[in-house]
Design a protein around this motif. Structure first.
Motif, PDB file in Angstrom:
ATOM      1  N   HIS A 155      48.642  42.612  53.243  1.00 61.92           N
ATOM      2  CA  HIS A 155      47.272  43.065  53.501  1.00 61.92           C
ATOM      3  C   HIS A 155      47.038  43.246  54.998  1.00 61.92           C
ATOM      4  CE1 HIS A 155      43.091  43.643  52.534  1.00 61.92           C
ATOM      5  NE2 HIS A 155      43.154  43.017  51.375  1.00 61.92           N
ATOM      6  N   PRO A 156      48.020  43.824  55.726  1.00 59.48           N
ATOM      7  CA  PRO A 156      47.803  44.032  57.159  1.00 59.48           C
ATOM      8  C   PRO A 156      46.851  45.198  57.365  1.00 59.48           C
ATOM      9  CG  PRO A 156      49.827  45.077  56.507  1.00 59.48           C
ATOM     10  CD  PRO A 156      49.280  44.404  55.264  1.00 59.48           C
ATOM     11  N   ASP A 157      46.297  45.286  58.528  1.00 59.12           N
ATOM     12  CA  ASP A 157      45.391  46.379  58.835  1.00 59.12           C
ATOM     13  C   ASP A 157      46.118  47.716  58.673  1.00 59.12           C
ATOM     14  OD1 ASP A 157      43.019  47.576  59.725  1.00 59.12           O
ATOM     15  OD2 ASP A 157      43.751  47.632  61.802  1.00 59.12           O
ATOM     16  N   ALA A 158      45.589  48.573  57.809  1.00 58.57           N
ATOM     17  CA  ALA A 158      46.012  49.970  57.669  1.00 58.57           C
ATOM     18  C   ALA A 158      47.419  50.206  57.124  1.00 58.57           C
ATOM     19  CB  ALA A 158      45.865  50.708  59.013  1.00 58.57           C
ATOM     20  N   ASP A 469      43.272  51.090  53.384  1.00 53.46           N
ATOM     21  CA  ASP A 469      43.904  51.307  54.697  1.00 53.46           C
ATOM     22  C   ASP A 469      43.054  52.196  55.602  1.00 53.46           C
ATOM     23  OD1 ASP A 469      46.107  49.776  54.086  1.00 53.46           O
ATOM     24  OD2 ASP A 469      47.379  51.465  53.513  1.00 53.46           O
ATOM     25  N   GLU A 470      42.358  53.152  54.987  1.00 50.56           N
ATOM     26  CA  GLU A 470      41.515  54.062  55.761  1.00 50.56           C
ATOM     27  C   GLU A 470      40.178  53.437  56.134  1.00 50.56           C
ATOM     28  OE1 GLU A 470      41.668  57.366  57.068  1.00 50.56           O
ATOM     29  OE2 GLU A 470      43.728  56.632  57.000  1.00 50.56           O
ATOM     30  N   GLY A 471      39.923  52.223  55.649  1.00 54.97           N
ATOM     31  CA  GLY A 471      38.704  51.534  56.078  1.00 54.97           C
ATOM     32  C   GLY A 471      37.602  51.458  55.043  1.00 54.97           C
ATOM     33  N   MET A 472      37.930  51.670  53.760  1.00 59.21           N
ATOM     34  CA  MET A 472      36.910  51.550  52.723  1.00 59.21           C
ATOM     35  C   MET A 472      36.781  50.065  52.359  1.00 59.21           C
ATOM     36  SD  MET A 472      36.498  53.766  49.259  1.00 59.21           S
ATOM     37  CE  MET A 472      35.029  53.551  48.249  1.00 59.21           C
TER      38      MET A 472
END
Ligand code: C2O
Ligand code: CU
Ligand code: CU
Length: 479
Positions: A155-158, A469-472
């Motif tokens: 679950h890392p950023d992006a 990953d896109e920020g949703m």
């Protein structure tokens, strides 16, 4: 699409439907013939603790070369402890779990224990990145009442979609001391569903970032045309005539939603993300969104030599513009073969599997509206330095999840399980524990959640990994 049968309140009798012996309830024989399944079960993480109720395991994420398809080439993957899927974390309610995690990947990662209730620093959210070459110790205790099927994934950023697609996913099973189905001696199988896409050389393929396919993947979430169960294409499960098994099914796909059916067999839906229901429900098919889990009692068939196909029926979760051309085809997942072993004894399922207390909706501290549009939650993209929602421990909240666009978004909350109250105003027939719920296009539903303990920052997001990953995604801070 929630094709649900009638809630079964009386004793469910699985088979045989003919003859006077139909009503005789006998425990199934525990002496089962050696299995001739080609379906493999993932290995279990080895517990090196000798202290009762302490589970101490080592987990390493590293690049590996594996043969993902029979006869196929060795391909570069990311693997937990060298296998895809990773080994299963098999624990009991009340266990204290210590995971020594080693990141041997060339990039940042985390391990998120999807669905568990644990301290925020053990959640593996993007707020706790594990750098390449470093170690992180995840420590948590499994609370009573959490028996169920869960999974773990990066679950890392992006980078979640990429790392899961590269092979990083594994199951968790939490067992209860008084599981009524286990008490019957019903054989159990874990089925981890995944899909992937390969290039002409057999390597795991990702579109070039400028391509149309990259845009389609971003919209739909990355789907693969090769469907696997426990990393195998079309494995078989063998059952005696009239045999019944418990299947714990995890949808570890980045985006694919399955509508599972077993023509010629029988399926009773007995549990969801957070374990068993109070009663089983006979279903003709069952939808499982990405990251969701279902528990089924499955009866294969009556005739020796019979072959049934466990299938994924079409389900339209897409925007019309990017809907895949073959979205309406039925896909085969595995075969169930009825063996020539003696017929199984009929199985009497207890009328009550577990008590699932409905959460109290009379004392609600906060009512929130969560609007999901394409790639956004409440009009915003994730910012790790921002807190979107603030709440308090010791309170109950009701969230209305609104999907205002033309494709489904599966909604997930970290750290706290919830119950669905209603879907488009239709009350949920019975309470069950969920951590992920698919919110169909242009629909809304209400969930209730209780925040008992564990302060800190908790993610909520669309579980289409490319959307996440896109920020949703948003951040809920509890104190
Ligand atoms: Cu399974 Cu935040 O995810
Ligand atoms: Cu999660
Ligand atoms: Cu989404």
């Amino acid at each position: 699409m929630r094709a649900r049968g009638v809630v079964v309140t009386a004793i469910v009798l699985l088979l045989p439907l003919t003859g006077p012996r139909a009503s005789v309830a006998i425990k199934p024989s525990v002496t089962r013939a050696a299995t001739s399944d080609t379906l493999r079960q993932p290995t279990t993480l080895r517990n090196r603790s000798t202290v009762p109720h302490v589970v101490d395991v080592d987990l390493t994420a590293a690049p590996a070369q594996l043969r993902l398809r029979p006869g196929g080439p060795l391909v570069r993957v990311y693997a937990y402890n060298g296998t895809v899927p990773g080994p299963t974390l098999d624990v009991r309610e009340g266990d204290s779990v210590v995971v020594h995690f080693h990141n041997e990947l060339p990039e940042v990662t985390t391990v998120h224990w999807h669905g568990l209730h644990l301290p925020a620093n053990a959640d593996g959210s993007p707020l706790f990145p594990v750098a390449p070459g470093s170690t992180y110790v995840y420590t948590f205790r499994i609370p009573p009442g959490y028996a169920g099927t869960y999974w773990y994934h990066p679950h890392p950023d992006a980078r979640s979609s990429y790392q899961v697609s590269m092979g990083l996913f594994g199951a968790m099973i939490v067992r209860a001391p008084d599981d009524p189905i286990a008490a019957l001696g019903v054989p159990e199988k874990l089925l981890i569903l995944s899909d992937n896409r390969f290039d002409a050389n057999g390597a795991i393929s990702f579109p070039d970032s400028e391509s149309i396919q990259a845009e389609v993947d971003l919209e739909n979430g990355r789907e693969g045309n090769v469907l696997m169960v426990n990393g195998q294409v079309m494995p078989t499960i063998s059952m005696p005539p009239g045999g019944v098994q418990r299947w714990r099914i995890v949808n570890a796909s980045a985006a694919r939603v399955y509508r599972l059916s077993l023509p010629g067999g029988q399926m009773i839906h007995v549990g969801s993300d957070g374990g068993l229901f109070a009663h089983g429900v006979t279903v003709p098919d069952i939808m499982i969104a990405n990251s969701e889990r279902v528990e089924l009692l499955v009866r294969g068939g009556l005739t020796p030599g019979q072959r049934l196909q466990f299938q994924d029926l079409p389900y339209d979760r897409y925007m019309p513009q990017t809907r895949p051309a073959d979205w309406d085809s039925t896909r085969a997942l595995l075969s169930v073969v009825v063996s020539h072993a003696p017929a199984a004894q009929p199985l009497r399922i207890p009328p009550v599997l577990r008590y699932v207390p409905p959460l109290d909706t009379m004392h609600v501290a906060e009512r929130r509206v969560i609007v999901m549009s394409q790639g956004l939650i409440n009009g915003r993209k994730m910012d790790m330095n921002r807190v979107d929602l603030r709440g308090h421990l010791g309170t109950t909240e009701i969230w209305e999840l609104q999907n205002v666009v033309g494709m489904d978004h599966p909604f997930h909350l970290h750290g706290f399980r919830f119950q669905v109250l209603d879907r488009d105003g239709v009350p949920e027939p019975f309470p069950s524990w969920k951590d992920l719920v698919n919110v169909p296009k242009h629909s809304s539903m209400r969930i209730v959640v209780r925040f008992d303990d564990y302060p800190g920052k908790w993610m909520y997001h669309c579980h289409i990994l490319d959307h996440e990953d896109e920020g949703m995604m948003g951040v809920l801070e509890l104190n």
